[in-house]
Design a protein around this motif. Sequence first.
Motif, short mmCIF file in Angstrom:
data_model
loop_
_atom_site.label_atom_id
_atom_site.label_comp_id
_atom_site.label_asym_id
_atom_site.label_seq_id
_atom_site.Cartn_x
_atom_site.Cartn_y
_atom_site.Cartn_z
N MET A 1 0.84 -1.18 0.00
CA MET A 1 0.00 0.00 0.00
C MET A 1 0.88 1.25 0.00
SD MET A 1 -2.95 1.04 2.71
CE MET A 1 -4.37 0.34 1.93
N ARG A 2 0.51 2.24 -0.82
CA ARG A 2 1.27 3.48 -0.90
C ARG A 2 1.08 4.34 0.34
NH1 ARG A 2 0.06 7.07 -5.81
NH2 ARG A 2 1.36 8.41 -4.56
N GLU A 3 2.14 5.03 0.70
CA GLU A 3 2.05 5.98 1.80
C GLU A 3 1.30 7.21 1.31
OE1 GLU A 3 5.48 7.18 3.98
OE2 GLU A 3 6.41 5.23 3.71
N PRO A 4 0.53 7.86 2.17
CA PRO A 4 -0.14 9.09 1.75
C PRO A 4 0.89 10.18 1.46
CG PRO A 4 -0.51 8.66 4.08
CD PRO A 4 0.22 7.48 3.54
N ASP A 5 0.55 11.06 0.54
CA ASP A 5 1.44 12.15 0.16
C ASP A 5 1.51 13.17 1.29
OD1 ASP A 5 3.15 13.49 -1.49
OD2 ASP A 5 1.59 14.29 -2.79
N ARG A 6 2.72 13.59 1.64
CA ARG A 6 2.90 14.60 2.68
C ARG A 6 2.71 15.99 2.08
NH1 ARG A 6 8.38 14.08 5.88
NH2 ARG A 6 8.18 16.22 5.24
N ILE A 7 2.31 16.92 2.91
CA ILE A 7 2.23 18.32 2.51
C ILE A 7 3.41 19.02 3.15
CG2 ILE A 7 0.92 20.46 2.68
CD1 ILE A 7 -1.60 18.71 2.73
N ILE A 8 4.19 19.72 2.32
CA ILE A 8 5.36 20.42 2.84
C ILE A 8 5.15 21.92 2.70
CG2 ILE A 8 6.97 18.52 2.51
CD1 ILE A 8 7.87 19.75 -0.09
N ARG A 9 5.76 22.66 3.61
CA ARG A 9 5.58 24.11 3.65
C ARG A 9 6.68 24.82 2.87
NH1 ARG A 9 1.85 25.66 7.71
NH2 ARG A 9 2.09 27.66 6.68
N LEU A 10 6.54 26.13 2.73
CA LEU A 10 7.44 26.94 1.92
C LEU A 10 8.91 26.78 2.32
CD1 LEU A 10 7.88 29.05 -0.29
CD2 LEU A 10 7.44 30.80 1.43
N ARG A 11 9.21 26.80 3.58
CA ARG A 11 10.60 26.71 4.04
C ARG A 11 11.26 25.42 3.52
NH1 ARG A 11 11.37 27.98 10.06
NH2 ARG A 11 10.72 29.96 9.19
N THR A 12 10.53 24.32 3.54
CA THR A 12 11.06 23.05 3.04
C THR A 12 11.23 23.10 1.52
OG1 THR A 12 9.91 21.93 4.84
CG2 THR A 12 10.68 20.55 3.02
N VAL A 13 10.26 23.68 0.83
CA VAL A 13 10.35 23.81 -0.64
C VAL A 13 11.56 24.66 -1.01
CG1 VAL A 13 9.19 24.69 -2.70
CG2 VAL A 13 7.88 23.45 -0.97
N LEU A 14 11.77 25.76 -0.29
CA LEU A 14 12.93 26.62 -0.56
C LEU A 14 14.24 25.86 -0.40
CD1 LEU A 14 11.83 29.86 1.33
CD2 LEU A 14 11.90 29.52 -1.14
#
Length: 88
Positions: A1-14
């Motif tokens: 089973m696939r893990e659910p997709d995490r939501i990441i915030r701007l600081r992590t994206v940067l």
Amino acid sequence: MREPDRIIRLRTVLSRTGLSRSTIYRKIAEGTFPPQIKISVNGSGWNESDINRWIADPVAWRNASSMRSDEASGGLLPTTVNRTGVRR
């Protein structure tokens, strides 16, 4: 089973992309970067899988994203008018 997709915030994206905040928002407006998703009244983030796909191949992400929007609009691209009044 696939893990659910995490939501990441701007600081992590940067930190993952190495882009500046203004570059990320400019690329979102151009359609060349994954758009944010709303997670609360004042908060937003990105699907981690979208960012990982963009990091792996930004050009492929842009092409796949434009194909999705073309399909949603019935394959018709919006026309734009430049400063001289010529439609493109």
